[in-house]
Write a protein that holds these residues in place. Structure first.
Motif, PDB file in Angstrom:
ATOM      1  N   SER A 181       0.337  10.888  -7.222  1.00 50.12           N
ATOM      2  CA  SER A 181      -0.199   9.366  -7.425  1.00 50.12           C
ATOM      3  C   SER A 181       0.404   9.005  -8.615  1.00 50.12           C
ATOM      4  O   SER A 181       0.690   9.735  -9.589  1.00 50.12           O
ATOM      5  CB  SER A 181      -1.697   9.446  -7.387  1.00 50.12           C
ATOM      6  OG  SER A 181      -2.436  10.190  -8.269  1.00 50.12           O
ATOM      7  N   GLY A 182       0.081   7.663  -9.020  1.00 47.87           N
ATOM      8  CA  GLY A 182       0.568   7.199 -10.313  1.00 47.87           C
ATOM      9  C   GLY A 182       1.781   6.178 -10.045  1.00 47.87           C
ATOM     10  O   GLY A 182       2.314   5.901  -8.919  1.00 47.87           O
ATOM     11  N   SER A 183       2.426   5.953 -11.013  1.00 49.97           N
ATOM     12  CA  SER A 183       3.742   4.911 -11.180  1.00 49.97           C
ATOM     13  C   SER A 183       4.797   5.770 -10.758  1.00 49.97           C
ATOM     14  O   SER A 183       5.089   6.910 -11.438  1.00 49.97           O
ATOM     15  CB  SER A 183       3.937   4.210 -12.510  1.00 49.97           C
ATOM     16  OG  SER A 183       2.982   3.223 -12.500  1.00 49.97           O
ATOM     17  N   HIS A 184       5.630   5.350  -9.943  1.00 46.74           N
ATOM     18  CA  HIS A 184       7.177   5.917  -9.810  1.00 46.74           C
ATOM     19  C   HIS A 184       8.281   4.856 -10.037  1.00 46.74           C
ATOM     20  O   HIS A 184       8.151   3.900  -9.629  1.00 46.74           O
ATOM     21  CB  HIS A 184       7.235   6.267  -8.444  1.00 46.74           C
ATOM     22  CG  HIS A 184       6.309   7.822  -8.149  1.00 46.74           C
ATOM     23  ND1 HIS A 184       6.689   9.017  -7.954  1.00 46.74           N
ATOM     24  CD2 HIS A 184       5.050   7.742  -7.937  1.00 46.74           C
ATOM     25  CE1 HIS A 184       5.605   9.853  -7.921  1.00 46.74           C
ATOM     26  NE2 HIS A 184       4.553   9.003  -7.691  1.00 46.74           N
ATOM     27  N   TYR A 185       9.264   5.290 -10.724  1.00 45.08           N
ATOM     28  CA  TYR A 185      10.215   4.414 -11.146  1.00 45.08           C
ATOM     29  C   TYR A 185      11.555   4.866 -10.614  1.00 45.08           C
ATOM     30  O   TYR A 185      12.115   5.947 -10.865  1.00 45.08           O
ATOM     31  CB  TYR A 185      10.321   4.435 -12.611  1.00 45.08           C
ATOM     32  CG  TYR A 185       9.141   3.962 -13.405  1.00 45.08           C
ATOM     33  CD1 TYR A 185       8.609   2.586 -13.296  1.00 45.08           C
ATOM     34  CD2 TYR A 185       8.206   4.941 -13.582  1.00 45.08           C
ATOM     35  CE1 TYR A 185       7.462   2.414 -13.890  1.00 45.08           C
ATOM     36  CE2 TYR A 185       6.947   4.599 -14.372  1.00 45.08           C
ATOM     37  CZ  TYR A 185       6.536   3.289 -14.336  1.00 45.08           C
ATOM     38  OH  TYR A 185       5.249   3.018 -14.868  1.00 45.08           O
ATOM     39  N   PHE A 186      12.521   3.814 -10.124  1.00 51.28           N
ATOM     40  CA  PHE A 186      13.767   4.164  -9.383  1.00 51.28           C
ATOM     41  C   PHE A 186      14.657   2.964  -9.681  1.00 51.28           C
ATOM     42  O   PHE A 186      14.305   1.832 -10.165  1.00 51.28           O
ATOM     43  CB  PHE A 186      13.616   3.823  -7.947  1.00 51.28           C
ATOM     44  CG  PHE A 186      12.579   4.799  -7.355  1.00 51.28           C
ATOM     45  CD1 PHE A 186      12.907   6.236  -7.282  1.00 51.28           C
ATOM     46  CD2 PHE A 186      11.257   4.504  -7.024  1.00 51.28           C
ATOM     47  CE1 PHE A 186      11.863   7.160  -6.547  1.00 51.28           C
ATOM     48  CE2 PHE A 186      10.220   5.368  -6.437  1.00 51.28           C
ATOM     49  CZ  PHE A 186      10.579   6.735  -6.472  1.00 51.28           C
ATOM     50  N   ALA A 236      -3.931   7.217  -4.130  1.00 48.54           N
ATOM     51  CA  ALA A 236      -4.374   8.643  -3.446  1.00 48.54           C
ATOM     52  C   ALA A 236      -4.006   8.655  -2.070  1.00 48.54           C
ATOM     53  O   ALA A 236      -3.837   7.546  -1.496  1.00 48.54           O
ATOM     54  CB  ALA A 236      -5.895   8.989  -3.819  1.00 48.54           C
ATOM     55  N   ALA A 237      -4.003   9.906  -1.434  1.00 48.11           N
ATOM     56  CA  ALA A 237      -3.722  10.027  -0.202  1.00 48.11           C
ATOM     57  C   ALA A 237      -4.445   9.384   0.885  1.00 48.11           C
ATOM     58  O   ALA A 237      -5.600   9.401   0.415  1.00 48.11           O
ATOM     59  CB  ALA A 237      -3.673  11.724   0.228  1.00 48.11           C
ATOM     60  N   ALA A 238      -4.124   8.884   1.778  1.00 45.18           N
ATOM     61  CA  ALA A 238      -4.925   8.127   2.971  1.00 45.18           C
ATOM     62  C   ALA A 238      -5.727   9.381   3.579  1.00 45.18           C
ATOM     63  O   ALA A 238      -5.116  10.270   3.894  1.00 45.18           O
ATOM     64  CB  ALA A 238      -4.051   7.459   3.859  1.00 45.18           C
ATOM     65  N   SER A 239      -6.772   9.358   3.827  1.00 41.09           N
ATOM     66  CA  SER A 239      -7.852  10.194   4.365  1.00 41.09           C
ATOM     67  C   SER A 239      -7.918   9.988   5.737  1.00 41.09           C
ATOM     68  O   SER A 239      -7.951   8.997   6.326  1.00 41.09           O
ATOM     69  CB  SER A 239      -9.262  10.185   3.794  1.00 41.09           C
ATOM     70  OG  SER A 239     -10.091  10.910   4.351  1.00 41.09           O
ATOM     71  N   SER A 240      -8.089  11.184   6.864  1.00 46.65           N
ATOM     72  CA  SER A 240      -8.280  10.949   7.941  1.00 46.65           C
ATOM     73  C   SER A 240      -9.666  11.362   8.413  1.00 46.65           C
ATOM     74  O   SER A 240      -9.952  11.309   9.539  1.00 46.65           O
ATOM     75  CB  SER A 240      -7.073  11.999   8.775  1.00 46.65           C
ATOM     76  OG  SER A 240      -7.423  13.218   8.298  1.00 46.65           O
ATOM     77  N   GLY A 241     -10.507  11.830   7.316  1.00 44.10           N
ATOM     78  CA  GLY A 241     -11.736  12.354   7.502  1.00 44.10           C
ATOM     79  C   GLY A 241     -12.693  11.100   7.560  1.00 44.10           C
ATOM     80  O   GLY A 241     -12.405   9.787   7.676  1.00 44.10           O
ATOM     81  N   GLY A 242     -13.888  11.381   7.693  1.00 43.27           N
ATOM     82  CA  GLY A 242     -15.073  10.452   8.061  1.00 43.27           C
ATOM     83  C   GLY A 242     -15.501   9.422   6.768  1.00 43.27           C
ATOM     84  O   GLY A 242     -16.341   8.725   7.063  1.00 43.27           O
ATOM     85  N   GLY A 243     -14.818   9.662   5.730  1.00 46.35           N
ATOM     86  CA  GLY A 243     -15.381   8.756   4.457  1.00 46.35           C
ATOM     87  C   GLY A 243     -15.383   7.331   4.801  1.00 46.35           C
ATOM     88  O   GLY A 243     -14.668   6.580   5.496  1.00 46.35           O
ATOM     89  N   GLY A 244     -15.867   6.797   3.967  1.00 43.73           N
ATOM     90  CA  GLY A 244     -15.771   4.967   4.007  1.00 43.73           C
ATOM     91  C   GLY A 244     -16.895   4.607   4.519  1.00 43.73           C
ATOM     92  O   GLY A 244     -17.941   5.299   4.930  1.00 43.73           O
ATOM     93  N   ASP A 245     -16.962   3.508   4.654  1.00 47.79           N
ATOM     94  CA  ASP A 245     -18.039   2.690   5.351  1.00 47.79           C
ATOM     95  C   ASP A 245     -18.083   2.321   6.861  1.00 47.79           C
ATOM     96  O   ASP A 245     -18.738   1.562   7.307  1.00 47.79           O
ATOM     97  CB  ASP A 245     -18.564   1.350   4.533  1.00 47.79           C
ATOM     98  CG  ASP A 245     -17.296   0.511   4.572  1.00 47.79           C
ATOM     99  OD1 ASP A 245     -17.501  -0.402   4.215  1.00 47.79           O
ATOM    100  OD2 ASP A 245     -16.310   0.945   5.427  1.00 47.79           O
ATOM    101  N   GLY A 246     -17.116   3.183   7.669  1.00 44.05           N
ATOM    102  CA  GLY A 246     -16.939   2.837   8.931  1.00 44.05           C
ATOM    103  C   GLY A 246     -15.622   2.139   9.436  1.00 44.05           C
ATOM    104  O   GLY A 246     -14.575   2.482   8.671  1.00 44.05           O
ATOM    105  N   PRO A 248       0.769  -1.239   0.042  1.00 43.11           N
ATOM    106  CA  PRO A 248      -0.056   0.239  -0.079  1.00 43.11           C
ATOM    107  C   PRO A 248       0.743   1.196   0.168  1.00 43.11           C
ATOM    108  O   PRO A 248       1.430   1.843   1.088  1.00 43.11           O
ATOM    109  CB  PRO A 248      -0.833  -0.010   1.426  1.00 43.11           C
ATOM    110  CG  PRO A 248       0.153  -0.965   2.378  1.00 43.11           C
ATOM    111  CD  PRO A 248       0.942  -1.765   1.360  1.00 43.11           C
ATOM    112  N   TYR A 249       1.086   1.726  -1.241  1.00 39.38           N
ATOM    113  CA  TYR A 249       1.917   3.007  -1.315  1.00 39.38           C
ATOM    114  C   TYR A 249       0.718   4.109  -1.636  1.00 39.38           C
ATOM    115  O   TYR A 249      -0.072   4.026  -2.265  1.00 39.38           O
ATOM    116  CB  TYR A 249       2.755   3.059  -2.385  1.00 39.38           C
ATOM    117  CG  TYR A 249       3.856   2.210  -2.416  1.00 39.38           C
ATOM    118  CD1 TYR A 249       4.861   2.397  -1.614  1.00 39.38           C
ATOM    119  CD2 TYR A 249       4.014   0.841  -2.761  1.00 39.38           C
ATOM    120  CE1 TYR A 249       6.100   1.580  -1.344  1.00 39.38           C
ATOM    121  CE2 TYR A 249       4.829  -0.107  -2.615  1.00 39.38           C
ATOM    122  CZ  TYR A 249       6.154   0.458  -1.827  1.00 39.38           C
ATOM    123  OH  TYR A 249       7.163  -0.515  -1.651  1.00 39.38           O
ATOM    124  N   ALA A 250       0.824   5.308  -0.743  1.00 33.85           N
ATOM    125  CA  ALA A 250      -0.239   6.385  -1.001  1.00 33.85           C
ATOM    126  C   ALA A 250       0.502   7.807  -0.850  1.00 33.85           C
ATOM    127  O   ALA A 250       1.583   7.885  -0.513  1.00 33.85           O
ATOM    128  CB  ALA A 250      -1.118   6.291   0.206  1.00 33.85           C
TER     129      ALA A 250
END
Length: 177
Positions: free
Chosen positions: A95-100, A120-130, A46-48
């Protein structure tokens, strides 16, 4: 009166917390050397946006961010960024692919290359299903192998916990008014 004061207090706390809480981020450590298989780091991890990759390596290596075509062909000399300090921290800002790759001749073709897909960035807000299951990346990835730990216990996000606390406080206040 107690109900309206409790409601106003809870709403203020929830909105303030939602406005100032930073998104959670993770640090992914990579032992950068010849002979490691980096393909396992690219798939299923999980990369964000907001995460950081820290490359740790000895003298005689570099960490170069390159285009997809330069990654695939191990083309040297067209790097987006390059570092050879021994510890390179890359903040994943998009976001997207990064190459090293390692830009020392023969190292990329010898397998010293890593591609990661950043969501996409991880959200600290209340979104999602719980509640959601939480996976935390291992702080150290040795030999190109990740050892993430997963919790099967549902975990509430901080914002969700505040909302639940406010609801309980409102119910408690209404029961005694």
């Amino acid at each position: 009166m107690a109900n309206s004061n409790t409601l106003v207090g809870c709403l203020a706390i929830v909105f303030f917390t939602a406005a100032v809480s930073p998104a959670s981020s993770a640090t992914h450590s990579v032992e950068w050397s010849l002979g490691n298989d980096y393909s396992s780091l690219a798939s299923g991890k999980p990369y964000a946006v907001g995460d950081t990759i820290v490359f740790n390596y000895g003298a005689g290596h570099t960490v170069d961010e390159v285009s997809e075509s330069d990654y695939k062909s191990c083309t040297l000399g067209n790097s987006i960024s390059s570092d050879s300090s021994g510890t390179t921290s890359i903040a994943l800002k998009t976001s997207g692919s990064h190459y090293f790759i390692c830009a020392i001749p023969g190292h990329c073709t010898g397998g010293m290359k890593l591609s990661v897909n950043v969501g996409a960035a991880a959200s600290s807000g209340g979104g999602g299903d719980g509640a959601t299951a939480k996976t935390t990346p291992s702080p150290t990835l040795e030999g190109g192998k990740a050892a993430p730990t997963a919790s099967a216990t549902p975990v509430l996000k901080p914002f969700q916990a505040l909302v639940v606390t406010c609801v309980v406080a409102l119910l408690y206040a209404s029961a005694f008014s």
